[in-house]
Design a protein around this motif. Structure first.
Motif, PDB file in Angstrom:
ATOM      1  N   MET A   1       0.843  -1.187   0.000  1.00 16.25           N
ATOM      2  CA  MET A   1       0.000   0.000   0.000  1.00 16.25           C
ATOM      3  C   MET A   1       0.887   1.248   0.000  1.00 16.25           C
ATOM      4  O   MET A   1       1.865   1.330   0.740  1.00 16.25           O
ATOM      5  CB  MET A   1      -0.896   0.016   1.241  1.00 16.25           C
ATOM      6  CG  MET A   1      -1.783   1.241   1.343  1.00 16.25           C
ATOM      7  SD  MET A   1      -2.624   1.330   2.937  1.00 16.25           S
ATOM      8  CE  MET A   1      -3.578  -0.169   2.874  1.00 16.25           C
ATOM      9  N   SER A   2       0.537   2.202  -0.825  1.00 13.33           N
ATOM     10  CA  SER A   2       1.290   3.445  -0.889  1.00 13.33           C
ATOM     11  C   SER A   2       0.612   4.503  -0.013  1.00 13.33           C
ATOM     12  O   SER A   2      -0.577   4.792  -0.177  1.00 13.33           O
ATOM     13  CB  SER A   2       1.366   3.936  -2.338  1.00 13.33           C
ATOM     14  OG  SER A   2       1.989   5.189  -2.398  1.00 13.33           O
ATOM     15  N   ILE A   3       1.364   5.047   0.922  1.00 16.09           N
ATOM     16  CA  ILE A   3       0.872   6.108   1.789  1.00 16.09           C
ATOM     17  C   ILE A   3       1.691   7.363   1.496  1.00 16.09           C
ATOM     18  O   ILE A   3       2.920   7.356   1.619  1.00 16.09           O
ATOM     19  CB  ILE A   3       1.009   5.740   3.286  1.00 16.09           C
ATOM     20  CG1 ILE A   3       0.216   4.473   3.610  1.00 16.09           C
ATOM     21  CG2 ILE A   3       0.573   6.893   4.171  1.00 16.09           C
ATOM     22  CD1 ILE A   3      -1.279   4.625   3.523  1.00 16.09           C
ATOM     23  N   ASP A   4       1.031   8.430   1.097  1.00 20.97           N
ATOM     24  CA  ASP A   4       1.746   9.662   0.779  1.00 20.97           C
ATOM     25  C   ASP A   4       2.145  10.437   2.027  1.00 20.97           C
ATOM     26  O   ASP A   4       3.171  11.110   2.043  1.00 20.97           O
ATOM     27  CB  ASP A   4       0.897  10.554  -0.133  1.00 20.97           C
ATOM     28  CG  ASP A   4       0.640   9.904  -1.478  1.00 20.97           C
ATOM     29  OD1 ASP A   4       1.602   9.763  -2.259  1.00 20.97           O
ATOM     30  OD2 ASP A   4      -0.517   9.518  -1.745  1.00 20.97           O
ATOM     31  N   THR A  40      -6.864   4.915   7.178  1.00 18.94           N
ATOM     32  CA  THR A  40      -6.313   5.369   5.897  1.00 18.94           C
ATOM     33  C   THR A  40      -7.452   5.828   5.003  1.00 18.94           C
ATOM     34  O   THR A  40      -8.588   5.355   5.107  1.00 18.94           O
ATOM     35  CB  THR A  40      -5.531   4.253   5.195  1.00 18.94           C
ATOM     36  OG1 THR A  40      -6.388   3.111   5.000  1.00 18.94           O
ATOM     37  CG2 THR A  40      -4.326   3.830   6.028  1.00 18.94           C
ATOM     38  N   GLY A  41      -7.142   6.767   4.122  1.00 20.03           N
ATOM     39  CA  GLY A  41      -8.151   7.271   3.213  1.00 20.03           C
ATOM     40  C   GLY A  41      -7.560   8.279   2.255  1.00 20.03           C
ATOM     41  O   GLY A  41      -6.341   8.465   2.185  1.00 20.03           O
ATOM     42  N   ASP A  42      -8.436   8.937   1.507  1.00 17.44           N
ATOM     43  CA  ASP A  42      -8.022   9.909   0.502  1.00 17.44           C
ATOM     44  C   ASP A  42      -8.223  11.322   1.043  1.00 17.44           C
ATOM     45  O   ASP A  42      -9.269  11.640   1.617  1.00 17.44           O
ATOM     46  CB  ASP A  42      -8.841   9.733  -0.777  1.00 17.44           C
ATOM     47  CG  ASP A  42      -8.713   8.329  -1.359  1.00 17.44           C
ATOM     48  OD1 ASP A  42      -7.579   7.814  -1.377  1.00 17.44           O
ATOM     49  OD2 ASP A  42      -9.733   7.752  -1.773  1.00 17.44           O
ATOM     50  N   PHE A  43      -7.190  12.153   0.830  1.00 14.75           N
ATOM     51  CA  PHE A  43      -7.263  13.547   1.261  1.00 14.75           C
ATOM     52  C   PHE A  43      -6.426  14.391   0.312  1.00 14.75           C
ATOM     53  O   PHE A  43      -5.268  14.078   0.068  1.00 14.75           O
ATOM     54  CB  PHE A  43      -6.747  13.693   2.700  1.00 14.75           C
ATOM     55  CG  PHE A  43      -6.841  15.093   3.236  1.00 14.75           C
ATOM     56  CD1 PHE A  43      -8.073  15.635   3.577  1.00 14.75           C
ATOM     57  CD2 PHE A  43      -5.705  15.866   3.394  1.00 14.75           C
ATOM     58  CE1 PHE A  43      -8.170  16.929   4.063  1.00 14.75           C
ATOM     59  CE2 PHE A  43      -5.785  17.159   3.889  1.00 14.75           C
ATOM     60  CZ  PHE A  43      -7.028  17.694   4.221  1.00 14.75           C
ATOM     61  N   ALA A  44      -7.049  15.417  -0.241  1.00 19.31           N
ATOM     62  CA  ALA A  44      -6.372  16.316  -1.187  1.00 19.31           C
ATOM     63  C   ALA A  44      -5.756  15.549  -2.348  1.00 19.31           C
ATOM     64  O   ALA A  44      -4.668  15.875  -2.837  1.00 19.31           O
ATOM     65  CB  ALA A  44      -5.313  17.153  -0.472  1.00 19.31           C
ATOM     66  N   GLY A  45      -6.448  14.480  -2.772  1.00 19.80           N
ATOM     67  CA  GLY A  45      -5.987  13.711  -3.916  1.00 19.80           C
ATOM     68  C   GLY A  45      -4.866  12.744  -3.634  1.00 19.80           C
ATOM     69  O   GLY A  45      -4.297  12.153  -4.554  1.00 19.80           O
ATOM     70  N   LYS A  46      -4.526  12.544  -2.369  1.00 23.71           N
ATOM     71  CA  LYS A  46      -3.426  11.652  -1.998  1.00 23.71           C
ATOM     72  C   LYS A  46      -3.902  10.675  -0.916  1.00 23.71           C
ATOM     73  O   LYS A  46      -4.989  10.831  -0.353  1.00 23.71           O
ATOM     74  CB  LYS A  46      -2.235  12.453  -1.480  1.00 23.71           C
ATOM     75  CG  LYS A  46      -1.665  13.432  -2.496  1.00 23.71           C
ATOM     76  CD  LYS A  46      -0.961  12.723  -3.633  1.00 23.71           C
ATOM     77  CE  LYS A  46      -0.476  13.694  -4.697  1.00 23.71           C
ATOM     78  NZ  LYS A  46       0.555  14.615  -4.207  1.00 23.71           N
ATOM     79  N   ARG A  47      -3.049   9.685  -0.633  1.00 21.54           N
ATOM     80  CA  ARG A  47      -3.361   8.700   0.405  1.00 21.54           C
ATOM     81  C   ARG A  47      -2.764   9.152   1.731  1.00 21.54           C
ATOM     82  O   ARG A  47      -1.572   9.437   1.837  1.00 21.54           O
ATOM     83  CB  ARG A  47      -2.791   7.333   0.032  1.00 21.54           C
ATOM     84  CG  ARG A  47      -3.474   6.676  -1.152  1.00 21.54           C
ATOM     85  CD  ARG A  47      -4.892   6.269  -0.849  1.00 21.54           C
ATOM     86  NE  ARG A  47      -4.973   5.209   0.145  1.00 21.54           N
ATOM     87  CZ  ARG A  47      -6.116   4.794   0.687  1.00 21.54           C
ATOM     88  NH1 ARG A  47      -7.261   5.371   0.370  1.00 21.54           N
ATOM     89  NH2 ARG A  47      -6.105   3.802   1.568  1.00 21.54           N
ATOM     90  N   LEU A  48      -3.613   9.196   2.735  1.00 19.93           N
ATOM     91  CA  LEU A  48      -3.188   9.661   4.054  1.00 19.93           C
ATOM     92  C   LEU A  48      -3.527   8.600   5.094  1.00 19.93           C
ATOM     93  O   LEU A  48      -4.578   7.959   5.031  1.00 19.93           O
ATOM     94  CB  LEU A  48      -3.872  10.987   4.391  1.00 19.93           C
ATOM     95  CG  LEU A  48      -3.480  11.688   5.699  1.00 19.93           C
ATOM     96  CD1 LEU A  48      -3.466  13.209   5.494  1.00 19.93           C
ATOM     97  CD2 LEU A  48      -4.448  11.337   6.825  1.00 19.93           C
ATOM     98  N   ALA A  49      -2.620   8.412   6.033  1.00 21.40           N
ATOM     99  CA  ALA A  49      -2.855   7.517   7.169  1.00 21.40           C
ATOM    100  C   ALA A  49      -2.881   8.350   8.435  1.00 21.40           C
ATOM    101  O   ALA A  49      -2.042   9.240   8.620  1.00 21.40           O
ATOM    102  CB  ALA A  49      -1.766   6.449   7.261  1.00 21.40           C
ATOM    103  N   LEU A  77       2.725  -0.068   7.133  1.00 24.33           N
ATOM    104  CA  LEU A  77       1.681   0.219   6.148  1.00 24.33           C
ATOM    105  C   LEU A  77       2.211   0.963   4.929  1.00 24.33           C
ATOM    106  O   LEU A  77       1.461   1.227   3.988  1.00 24.33           O
ATOM    107  CB  LEU A  77       0.557   1.031   6.798  1.00 24.33           C
ATOM    108  CG  LEU A  77      -0.343   0.263   7.766  1.00 24.33           C
ATOM    109  CD1 LEU A  77      -1.352   1.198   8.401  1.00 24.33           C
ATOM    110  CD2 LEU A  77      -1.064  -0.888   7.059  1.00 24.33           C
ATOM    111  N   GLY A  78       3.480   1.318   4.963  1.00 24.50           N
ATOM    112  CA  GLY A  78       4.078   1.947   3.784  1.00 24.50           C
ATOM    113  C   GLY A  78       4.318   3.435   3.895  1.00 24.50           C
ATOM    114  O   GLY A  78       4.710   4.070   2.908  1.00 24.50           O
ATOM    115  N   ALA A  79       4.111   4.014   5.074  1.00 20.12           N
ATOM    116  CA  ALA A  79       4.364   5.444   5.239  1.00 20.12           C
ATOM    117  C   ALA A  79       5.865   5.712   5.194  1.00 20.12           C
ATOM    118  O   ALA A  79       6.656   4.950   5.749  1.00 20.12           O
ATOM    119  CB  ALA A  79       3.785   5.942   6.550  1.00 20.12           C
TER     120      ALA A  79
END
Length: 247
Positions: A1-4, A40-49, A77-79
């Motif tokens: 999983m990619s976390i921005d 985890t979810g989507d925020f401002a077009g990116k993945r946020l944890a 989780l990939g952060a």
């Protein structure tokens, strides 16, 4: 999983506003349970944890937070970039209630906490370079994002990490001021050092809830006032992080 971006929320920030397609995950770690589920979810077009440092019901005092499990869970989780949101008291004159600071240094006054992943039997001993405890590039991104969002933020300052959960005496704050501390909080360490051990980018958004004992004009520190100031500062956090993620 990619976390921005991963966000660790402090007092007053127990969930992340505006998070879309949210999913809760319980992460097993070699260091026991984290403070709660990672959302985890989507925020401002990116993945946020997001993880609430004290638990979503604020059930964990600062000295009982499982900092190792929290950082390990986010890393697993990939952060790779982590922003710690910390409620603090202001020592420096320009760091009064509702001010937001992106500190660049820290002094650790805590004791009895698990401060390293090296504490486990058989683990590799790492002597990390901690001369600059916060990642410079992430600090710059936070400050630039705050400017774009129109949220004033002070660049730099020394965070003094105390044990808690009690607030400090006037004499303790006077000593910290002599030591060069500009802010006082209870959760900045060992979180920053553990992030460095995991080679995570890490920076702090310090939200000033009150002047520390003996600072400012306050004779007594009212818990009600602290949380009112904290709520006002916390409302600015999604604006800053949204601007950063949007680039």
């Amino acid at each position: 999983m990619s976390i921005d971006l991963a966000v660790i929320g402090g007092s007053g920030l127990y969930n992340f506003p505006g998070l879309e397609n949210a999913r809760r995950q319980s992460v097993d770690t070699p260091f026991g349970p984290a403070s709660g589920d990672v959302v985890t979810g989507d925020f401002a077009g990116k993945r946020l944890a997001f993880l609430a440092r004290h638990g979503e019901s604020h059930s964990l005092p600062p000295h009982r937070v499982n900092y190792r499990a929290n950082l390990w869970a986010l890393h697993q989780l990939g952060a790779r970039r982590v922003v710690g949101v910390n409620a603090v008291g202001g020592i420096r004159d320009d760091m009064g209630p509702r001010v937001i600071v992106v500190p660049d240094q820290i002094i650790d006054y805590t004791h009895g906490r698990f401060t390293s992943f090296c504490d486990v039997e058989g683990a590799e001993v790492k002597h990390i370079d901690f001369s600059e405890p916060y990642t410079a590039s992430l600090r710059r991104d936070l400050l630039a994002a705050a400017a774009r969002a129109g949220v004033p933020a002070i660049d730099g300052g020394c965070y003094g990490a105390t044990q808690g959960p009690r607030l400090e005496t006037r004499a303790e704050i006077a000593r910290m001021k002599r030591d060069g501390c500009d802010l006082v909080g209870m959760t900045g360490m060992p979180e920053a050092a553990l992030a460095r051990e995991l080679e995570l980018e890490y920076a702090c958004l310090a939200l000033v809830a009150n002047f520390a004992a003996g600072c400012g004009d306050e004779e007594e520190i009212s818990i009600e006032e602290i949380f009112a100031h904290l709520a006002a500062a916390t409302a600015e956090v999604p604006k800053i992080l949204g601007a950063m993620l949007a680039g």
